[in-house]
Scaffold this motif. Structure first.
Motif, mmCIF file in Angstrom:
data_model
loop_
_atom_site.group_PDB
_atom_site.id
_atom_site.type_symbol
_atom_site.label_atom_id
_atom_site.label_comp_id
_atom_site.label_asym_id
_atom_site.label_seq_id
_atom_site.Cartn_x
_atom_site.Cartn_y
_atom_site.Cartn_z
ATOM 1 N N LEU A 30 -63.037 37.825 -62.423
ATOM 2 C CA LEU A 30 -64.266 37.160 -63.072
ATOM 3 C C LEU A 30 -64.855 36.188 -61.706
ATOM 4 C CD1 LEU A 30 -62.367 35.313 -65.834
ATOM 5 C CD2 LEU A 30 -64.068 36.840 -66.282
ATOM 6 N N LEU A 31 -63.911 35.988 -60.733
ATOM 7 C CA LEU A 31 -64.740 35.399 -59.798
ATOM 8 C C LEU A 31 -65.607 36.504 -58.993
ATOM 9 C CD1 LEU A 31 -65.050 32.793 -57.868
ATOM 10 C CD2 LEU A 31 -62.942 33.569 -56.518
ATOM 11 N N SER A 32 -65.187 37.486 -58.862
ATOM 12 C CA SER A 32 -66.051 38.564 -58.437
ATOM 13 C C SER A 32 -67.257 38.928 -59.179
ATOM 14 C CB SER A 32 -65.543 39.848 -58.107
ATOM 15 O OG SER A 32 -64.355 39.788 -57.168
ATOM 16 N N LEU A 33 -67.265 38.845 -60.508
ATOM 17 C CA LEU A 33 -68.148 38.913 -61.433
ATOM 18 C C LEU A 33 -69.498 37.696 -61.225
ATOM 19 C CD1 LEU A 33 -69.360 40.497 -63.850
ATOM 20 C CD2 LEU A 33 -68.249 39.182 -65.414
ATOM 21 N N GLY A 34 -68.730 36.527 -61.289
ATOM 22 C CA GLY A 34 -69.594 35.392 -60.786
ATOM 23 C C GLY A 34 -70.293 35.355 -59.528
ATOM 24 N N ASN A 35 -69.699 36.099 -58.343
ATOM 25 C CA ASN A 35 -70.461 36.329 -56.893
ATOM 26 C C ASN A 35 -71.775 37.417 -57.291
ATOM 27 O OD1 ASN A 35 -68.631 34.522 -55.826
ATOM 28 N ND2 ASN A 35 -67.326 36.133 -55.032
ATOM 29 N N VAL A 36 -71.346 38.453 -57.969
ATOM 30 C CA VAL A 36 -72.363 39.481 -58.264
ATOM 31 C C VAL A 36 -73.447 38.711 -59.030
ATOM 32 C CG1 VAL A 36 -72.937 41.562 -59.597
ATOM 33 C CG2 VAL A 36 -70.801 41.300 -58.145
ATOM 34 N N SER A 37 -73.184 37.946 -59.965
ATOM 35 C CA SER A 37 -74.164 37.101 -60.932
ATOM 36 C C SER A 37 -75.224 36.241 -59.990
ATOM 37 C CB SER A 37 -73.547 36.589 -62.004
ATOM 38 O OG SER A 37 -72.762 35.765 -61.628
ATOM 39 N N THR A 38 -74.502 35.715 -58.954
ATOM 40 C CA THR A 38 -75.032 34.971 -58.015
ATOM 41 C C THR A 38 -75.923 35.499 -57.385
ATOM 42 O OG1 THR A 38 -73.261 33.235 -57.866
ATOM 43 C CG2 THR A 38 -74.992 33.084 -56.240
ATOM 44 N N GLN A 39 -75.585 36.740 -56.820
ATOM 45 C CA GLN A 39 -76.594 37.460 -55.812
ATOM 46 C C GLN A 39 -77.753 38.081 -56.819
ATOM 47 O OE1 GLN A 39 -74.160 40.481 -54.060
ATOM 48 N NE2 GLN A 39 -72.901 39.088 -53.124
ATOM 49 N N TRP A 40 -77.448 38.292 -58.020
ATOM 50 C CA TRP A 40 -78.536 38.751 -58.799
ATOM 51 C C TRP A 40 -79.597 37.816 -59.167
ATOM 52 C CZ3 TRP A 40 -79.487 37.688 -64.203
ATOM 53 C CH2 TRP A 40 -80.633 38.642 -64.652
ATOM 54 N N SER A 41 -78.976 36.548 -59.755
ATOM 55 C CA SER A 41 -79.814 35.551 -59.872
ATOM 56 C C SER A 41 -80.758 35.039 -58.748
ATOM 57 C CB SER A 41 -79.345 34.201 -60.607
ATOM 58 O OG SER A 41 -78.356 33.780 -59.404
ATOM 59 N N THR A 42 -80.211 35.095 -57.627
ATOM 60 C CA THR A 42 -81.015 34.737 -56.337
ATOM 61 C C THR A 42 -82.136 35.637 -55.948
ATOM 62 O OG1 THR A 42 -79.124 33.730 -55.210
ATOM 63 C CG2 THR A 42 -80.904 34.185 -53.849
ATOM 64 N N ALA A 43 -81.902 37.079 -56.260
ATOM 65 C CA ALA A 43 -82.852 38.130 -56.024
ATOM 66 C C ALA A 43 -83.836 38.038 -57.102
ATOM 67 C CB ALA A 43 -82.056 39.416 -55.899
ATOM 68 N N VAL A 44 -83.474 38.071 -58.435
ATOM 69 C CA VAL A 44 -84.414 38.227 -59.682
ATOM 70 C C VAL A 44 -85.437 37.094 -59.795
ATOM 71 C CG1 VAL A 44 -84.459 38.512 -62.234
ATOM 72 C CG2 VAL A 44 -83.039 39.942 -60.597
ATOM 73 N N TYR A 45 -84.521 35.796 -59.694
ATOM 74 C CA TYR A 45 -85.470 34.556 -60.159
ATOM 75 C C TYR A 45 -85.983 33.911 -58.986
ATOM 76 C CZ TYR A 45 -83.476 35.153 -64.899
ATOM 77 O OH TYR A 45 -83.058 35.765 -65.842
ATOM 78 N N ASN A 46 -85.650 34.665 -57.697
ATOM 79 C CA ASN A 46 -86.084 33.892 -56.413
ATOM 80 C C ASN A 46 -85.537 32.467 -56.183
ATOM 81 O OD1 ASN A 46 -87.185 33.936 -54.027
ATOM 82 N ND2 ASN A 46 -89.138 33.742 -54.505
ATOM 83 N N SER A 47 -84.315 32.137 -56.771
ATOM 84 C CA SER A 47 -84.084 30.837 -56.706
ATOM 85 C C SER A 47 -83.437 30.519 -55.401
ATOM 86 C CB SER A 47 -82.784 30.445 -57.767
ATOM 87 O OG SER A 47 -81.988 31.446 -57.981
ATOM 88 N N PRO A 48 -83.191 29.270 -55.095
ATOM 89 C CA PRO A 48 -82.692 29.219 -53.652
ATOM 90 C C PRO A 48 -81.436 29.028 -53.399
ATOM 91 C CG PRO A 48 -84.306 27.305 -54.362
ATOM 92 C CD PRO A 48 -84.168 28.076 -55.364
ATOM 93 N N LEU A 49 -80.723 29.724 -52.664
ATOM 94 C CA LEU A 49 -79.289 30.012 -52.581
ATOM 95 C C LEU A 49 -78.438 28.533 -52.462
ATOM 96 C CD1 LEU A 49 -77.174 32.364 -52.243
ATOM 97 C CD2 LEU A 49 -77.474 31.911 -49.741
ATOM 98 N N THR A 50 -78.887 27.631 -52.050
ATOM 99 C CA THR A 50 -78.191 26.300 -52.118
ATOM 100 C C THR A 50 -78.000 25.762 -53.603
ATOM 101 O OG1 THR A 50 -80.419 25.273 -51.559
ATOM 102 C CG2 THR A 50 -79.122 25.615 -49.771
ATOM 103 N N ILE A 51 -78.994 26.084 -54.406
ATOM 104 C CA ILE A 51 -78.811 25.703 -55.888
ATOM 105 C C ILE A 51 -77.954 26.585 -56.600
ATOM 106 C CG2 ILE A 51 -79.903 25.382 -57.820
ATOM 107 C CD1 ILE A 51 -82.164 24.286 -56.423
ATOM 108 N N VAL A 52 -78.066 27.861 -56.157
ATOM 109 C CA VAL A 52 -77.161 28.644 -56.966
ATOM 110 C C VAL A 52 -75.621 28.594 -56.426
ATOM 111 C CG1 VAL A 52 -76.679 31.130 -57.255
ATOM 112 C CG2 VAL A 52 -79.100 30.343 -57.151
ATOM 113 N N LEU A 53 -75.461 28.373 -55.181
ATOM 114 C CA LEU A 53 -74.228 28.487 -54.738
ATOM 115 C C LEU A 53 -73.474 27.203 -55.308
ATOM 116 C CD1 LEU A 53 -74.335 29.920 -51.176
ATOM 117 C CD2 LEU A 53 -73.110 30.934 -53.196
ATOM 118 N N SER A 54 -74.237 26.133 -55.270
ATOM 119 C CA SER A 54 -73.630 24.725 -55.816
ATOM 120 C C SER A 54 -73.299 24.693 -57.221
ATOM 121 C CB SER A 54 -74.507 23.570 -55.340
ATOM 122 O OG SER A 54 -75.818 23.698 -55.985
ATOM 123 N N LEU A 55 -74.200 25.337 -58.101
ATOM 124 C CA LEU A 55 -73.781 25.665 -59.410
ATOM 125 C C LEU A 55 -72.450 26.364 -59.520
ATOM 126 C CD1 LEU A 55 -77.335 25.653 -60.979
ATOM 127 C CD2 LEU A 55 -75.767 23.879 -60.953
#
Length: 81
Positions: free
Chosen positions: A7-32
Protein backbone atom coordinates in the motif's frame (compact mmCIF):
# COMPACT_ATOMS: atom_id res chain seq x y z
CA UNK A 1 3.86 -6.28 6.60
CA UNK A 2 3.60 -7.23 2.93
CA UNK A 3 0.20 -5.59 2.58
CA UNK A 4 1.41 -2.43 4.34
CA UNK A 5 4.50 -2.20 2.15
CA UNK A 6 2.43 -2.76 -0.97
CA UNK A 7 0.00 0.00 0.00
CA UNK A 8 2.87 2.38 0.73
CA UNK A 9 4.42 1.62 -2.66
CA UNK A 10 1.06 2.21 -4.32
CA UNK A 11 0.90 5.57 -2.56
CA UNK A 12 4.36 6.48 -3.84
CA UNK A 13 3.38 5.59 -7.40
CA UNK A 14 0.19 7.65 -7.13
CA UNK A 15 2.27 10.57 -5.84
CA UNK A 16 4.53 10.43 -8.87
CA UNK A 17 1.53 10.12 -11.16
CA UNK A 18 -0.30 13.09 -9.65
CA UNK A 19 2.82 15.23 -9.83
CA UNK A 20 3.27 14.45 -13.52
CA UNK A 21 -0.38 14.57 -14.63
CA UNK A 22 -1.69 17.52 -12.63
CA UNK A 23 1.59 19.43 -12.55
CA UNK A 24 1.18 19.93 -8.82
CA UNK A 25 4.16 21.03 -6.71
CA UNK A 26 6.05 18.19 -5.13
CA UNK A 27 6.10 19.92 -1.74
CA UNK A 28 2.31 19.86 -1.56
CA UNK A 29 1.99 16.29 -2.77
CA UNK A 30 4.62 14.95 -0.38
CA UNK A 31 3.15 16.70 2.63
CA UNK A 32 -0.30 15.35 1.82
CA UNK A 33 1.05 11.85 1.28
CA UNK A 34 2.96 11.91 4.56
CA UNK A 35 -0.06 13.18 6.47
CA UNK A 36 -2.29 10.48 5.01
CA UNK A 37 0.26 7.83 6.05
CA UNK A 38 0.40 9.18 9.61
CA UNK A 39 -3.36 9.54 10.03
CA UNK A 40 -4.23 6.16 8.50
CA UNK A 41 -1.40 4.42 10.35
CA UNK A 42 -2.41 5.91 13.68
CA UNK A 43 -6.08 5.10 13.13
CA UNK A 44 -5.42 1.52 12.08
CA UNK A 45 -3.02 0.87 14.95
CA UNK A 46 -5.49 2.27 17.45
CA UNK A 47 -8.39 0.28 16.01
CA UNK A 48 -6.35 -2.94 16.14
CA UNK A 49 -5.19 -2.49 19.75
CA UNK A 50 -7.26 0.14 21.56
CA UNK A 51 -6.41 -1.33 24.98
CA UNK A 52 -2.75 -0.32 24.55
CA UNK A 53 -3.63 3.39 24.44
CA UNK A 54 -4.07 4.92 27.87
CA UNK A 55 -5.44 8.26 26.65
CA UNK A 56 -7.25 7.99 23.31
CA UNK A 57 -8.42 11.60 23.66
CA UNK A 58 -4.80 12.79 23.54
CA UNK A 59 -4.14 10.56 20.54
CA UNK A 60 -7.13 11.97 18.65
CA UNK A 61 -6.16 15.52 19.61
CA UNK A 62 -2.61 14.96 18.39
CA UNK A 63 -3.83 13.63 15.06
CA UNK A 64 -6.19 16.59 14.69
CA UNK A 65 -3.40 19.09 15.43
CA UNK A 66 -1.17 17.28 12.96
CA UNK A 67 -3.84 17.67 10.27
CA UNK A 68 -4.18 21.38 11.06
CA UNK A 69 -0.41 21.82 10.75
CA UNK A 70 -0.37 20.07 7.37
CA UNK A 71 -3.30 22.16 6.12
CA UNK A 72 -1.56 25.37 7.16
CA UNK A 73 1.65 24.21 5.52
CA UNK A 74 -0.10 23.47 2.23
CA UNK A 75 -1.95 26.81 2.38
CA UNK A 76 1.31 28.67 2.96
CA UNK A 77 2.97 26.82 0.11
CA UNK A 78 0.15 27.70 -2.28
CA UNK A 79 0.08 31.30 -1.14
CA UNK A 80 3.80 32.05 -1.35
CA UNK A 81 5.00 29.72 -4.09
Amino acid sequence: AVVGGSLLSLGNVSTQWSTAVYNSPLTIVLSLQASICVVVGTSVNYSLQPERTARPDLLAGGVALFLVAIALSVAAQEMYA
